[in-house]
Design an enzyme around this catalytic site. Sequence first.
Site, mmCIF file in Angstrom:
data_model
loop_
_atom_site.group_PDB
_atom_site.id
_atom_site.type_symbol
_atom_site.label_atom_id
_atom_site.label_comp_id
_atom_site.label_asym_id
_atom_site.label_seq_id
_atom_site.Cartn_x
_atom_site.Cartn_y
_atom_site.Cartn_z
ATOM 1 N N ASP A 96 -8.436 5.974 -87.349
ATOM 2 C CA ASP A 96 -9.286 5.603 -86.214
ATOM 3 C C ASP A 96 -8.504 5.704 -84.906
ATOM 4 O O ASP A 96 -7.283 5.518 -84.885
ATOM 5 C CB ASP A 96 -9.785 4.164 -86.430
ATOM 6 C CG ASP A 96 -11.058 3.897 -85.641
ATOM 7 O OD1 ASP A 96 -11.554 4.822 -84.973
ATOM 8 O OD2 ASP A 96 -11.538 2.754 -85.693
ATOM 9 N N HIS B 148 -9.215 14.468 -81.769
ATOM 10 C CA HIS B 148 -9.343 14.885 -83.173
ATOM 11 C C HIS B 148 -8.309 15.968 -83.503
ATOM 12 O O HIS B 148 -7.730 15.973 -84.586
ATOM 13 C CB HIS B 148 -10.756 15.396 -83.450
ATOM 14 C CG HIS B 148 -11.808 14.325 -83.304
ATOM 15 N ND1 HIS B 148 -11.661 13.066 -83.841
ATOM 16 C CD2 HIS B 148 -13.006 14.313 -82.673
ATOM 17 C CE1 HIS B 148 -12.730 12.338 -83.553
ATOM 18 N NE2 HIS B 148 -13.556 13.055 -82.840
ATOM 19 N N SER C 100 -17.369 10.175 -92.220
ATOM 20 C CA SER C 100 -18.243 9.284 -92.984
ATOM 21 C C SER C 100 -19.674 9.793 -92.942
ATOM 22 O O SER C 100 -20.027 10.623 -92.085
ATOM 23 C CB SER C 100 -18.189 7.864 -92.402
ATOM 24 O OG SER C 100 -18.927 7.799 -91.207
ATOM 25 N N SER C 101 -20.485 9.267 -93.856
ATOM 26 C CA SER C 101 -21.897 9.699 -93.858
ATOM 27 C C SER C 101 -22.586 9.279 -92.561
ATOM 28 O O SER C 101 -23.619 9.826 -92.196
ATOM 29 C CB SER C 101 -22.634 9.170 -95.090
ATOM 30 O OG SER C 101 -21.986 8.082 -95.682
ATOM 31 N N GLU C 102 -22.013 8.316 -91.841
ATOM 32 C CA GLU C 102 -22.603 7.856 -90.567
ATOM 33 C C GLU C 102 -22.135 8.720 -89.378
ATOM 34 O O GLU C 102 -22.751 8.687 -88.306
ATOM 35 C CB GLU C 102 -22.203 6.394 -90.283
ATOM 36 C CG GLU C 102 -22.859 5.360 -91.200
ATOM 37 C CD GLU C 102 -22.258 5.339 -92.595
ATOM 38 O OE1 GLU C 102 -21.034 5.583 -92.747
ATOM 39 O OE2 GLU C 102 -23.015 5.102 -93.568
ATOM 40 N N LEU D 139 1.830 15.146 -104.919
ATOM 41 C CA LEU D 139 0.871 14.251 -104.273
ATOM 42 C C LEU D 139 -0.568 14.736 -104.493
ATOM 43 O O LEU D 139 -0.854 15.922 -104.344
ATOM 44 C CB LEU D 139 1.159 14.241 -102.758
ATOM 45 C CG LEU D 139 0.156 13.486 -101.892
ATOM 46 C CD1 LEU D 139 0.339 11.980 -102.027
ATOM 47 C CD2 LEU D 139 0.287 13.894 -100.418
ATOM 48 N N ARG E 22 -12.083 -3.489 -90.021
ATOM 49 C CA ARG E 22 -13.317 -3.309 -90.805
ATOM 50 C C ARG E 22 -13.059 -2.279 -91.893
ATOM 51 O O ARG E 22 -12.192 -1.424 -91.752
ATOM 52 C CB ARG E 22 -14.423 -2.714 -89.908
ATOM 53 C CG ARG E 22 -15.033 -3.630 -88.919
ATOM 54 C CD ARG E 22 -16.257 -2.944 -88.296
ATOM 55 N NE ARG E 22 -15.880 -1.834 -87.430
ATOM 56 C CZ ARG E 22 -15.589 -1.972 -86.131
ATOM 57 N NH1 ARG E 22 -15.627 -3.149 -85.571
ATOM 58 N NH2 ARG E 22 -15.269 -0.920 -85.414
ATOM 59 N N SER F 196 -15.796 -0.420 -92.928
ATOM 60 C CA SER F 196 -16.725 0.628 -92.482
ATOM 61 C C SER F 196 -17.241 1.510 -93.615
ATOM 62 O O SER F 196 -17.190 2.744 -93.525
ATOM 63 C CB SER F 196 -16.062 1.504 -91.409
ATOM 64 O OG SER F 196 -15.790 0.734 -90.262
HETATM 65 C C1 FPP Z 1 -12.058 8.397 -85.946
HETATM 66 O O1 FPP Z 1 -11.630 8.285 -84.590
HETATM 67 C C2 FPP Z 1 -11.754 9.737 -86.472
HETATM 68 C C3 FPP Z 1 -12.668 10.591 -87.032
HETATM 69 C C4 FPP Z 1 -14.095 10.277 -87.192
HETATM 70 C C5 FPP Z 1 -12.280 11.937 -87.479
HETATM 71 C C6 FPP Z 1 -10.989 12.041 -88.242
HETATM 72 C C7 FPP Z 1 -10.627 13.464 -88.323
HETATM 73 C C8 FPP Z 1 -9.402 13.966 -88.148
HETATM 74 C C9 FPP Z 1 -8.183 13.142 -87.963
HETATM 75 C C10 FPP Z 1 -9.287 15.441 -88.124
HETATM 76 C C11 FPP Z 1 -8.531 16.095 -89.198
HETATM 77 C C12 FPP Z 1 -8.773 15.669 -90.581
HETATM 78 C C13 FPP Z 1 -8.500 16.438 -91.657
HETATM 79 C C14 FPP Z 1 -8.531 15.832 -93.016
HETATM 80 C C15 FPP Z 1 -8.169 17.855 -91.529
HETATM 81 P P1 FPP Z 1 -12.724 7.960 -83.477
HETATM 82 O O2 FPP Z 1 -13.247 9.244 -82.941
HETATM 83 O O3 FPP Z 1 -13.768 7.048 -84.053
HETATM 84 O O4 FPP Z 1 -11.863 7.212 -82.404
HETATM 85 P P2 FPP Z 1 -12.377 6.091 -81.394
HETATM 86 O O5 FPP Z 1 -12.752 4.900 -82.223
HETATM 87 O O6 FPP Z 1 -11.185 5.845 -80.538
HETATM 88 O O7 FPP Z 1 -13.543 6.659 -80.643
#
Ligand code: FPP
Length: 254
Positions: A24, A41, A69-71, A135, A198, A200
């Site tokens: 997150d 990201h 996530s599905s959300e 792994l 959380r 989530s």
């Molecule tokens: C949550 O941060 C992050 C995500 C919903 C996406 C996670 C994806 C990656 C790290 C990209 C690469 C993954 C792989 C497996 C190749 P947020 O956007 O909710 O952050 P915020 O809460 O600060 O808005």
Amino acid sequence: MPADLPNPPTPPDRLPHHVVIVMDGNGRWAQQRSLPRTAGHREGAKTVRRIVQACSERGIEVLTLFAFSSENWRRPRREVEVLMNLFLTTLRSEIRRLDTANVRLRFIGNPSAFSPTLQDYIAKAQQRTAKNTGLTLVVAANYGGRWDIAQAARRLSEEIMAGQLQPRDVTPDILQRYVCLSDLPEPDLFIRTAGEQRISNFLLWQLAYTELYFTDRLWPDFDVDDLEAACAAFASRQRRFGLTSEQIARSSHA
Ligand code: FPP
């Protein structure tokens, strides 16, 4: 210990076997730099590479990452598109490195909503690394904990309808066989970055006895030393699985 010294490595026999991470804070990392959320990201994908390598080198058996996530479909269309592209490009660019590092790649979740190209790539990446013995890297994509329990219940009901199982036979041990990751060690350590405390709708069934660890660090900034700190916190905890601490002490001296 002064704050700037790195955390000493946790002895291998005290390491978690299975680490799960809710990654997150990508959006906040980008906002702090006046960048679009998608830049967060992209930076988060670099952290994935770093942490996968560290887990692999430390001999951790399973690392499960909550990638989508599905959300998350409810996010702005452009952000979802960028995330989908990022999954595909990361898979394409990393698969050879993962395979060489003996990493076995697995996906959990409902892939049917992804583009045919991504679905095809996911299937190929799993096939290519299926026999690797290092792994196990599990990527949860279009995954939800409630979806997981529901799909397990649906498959159980199908067996009951087919007469292969009686309703009275349904126990937690039986349901356990149908949820995702049932063939892997249960998660020992759950890490969530960016300060939220959380679950989530992540692995609801599987986290029953998992140690929870929360850090304020944003995912793009999370580094090997942060992973070490989480492992050290895990190693310092007494896991009781419903027993008393006296019972645990007695069984460890037996
Ligand atoms: C949550 O941060 C992050 C995500 C919903 C996406 C996670 C994806 C990656 C790290 C990209 C690469 C993954 C792989 C497996 C190749 P947020 O956007 O909710 O952050 P915020 O809460 O600060 O808005």
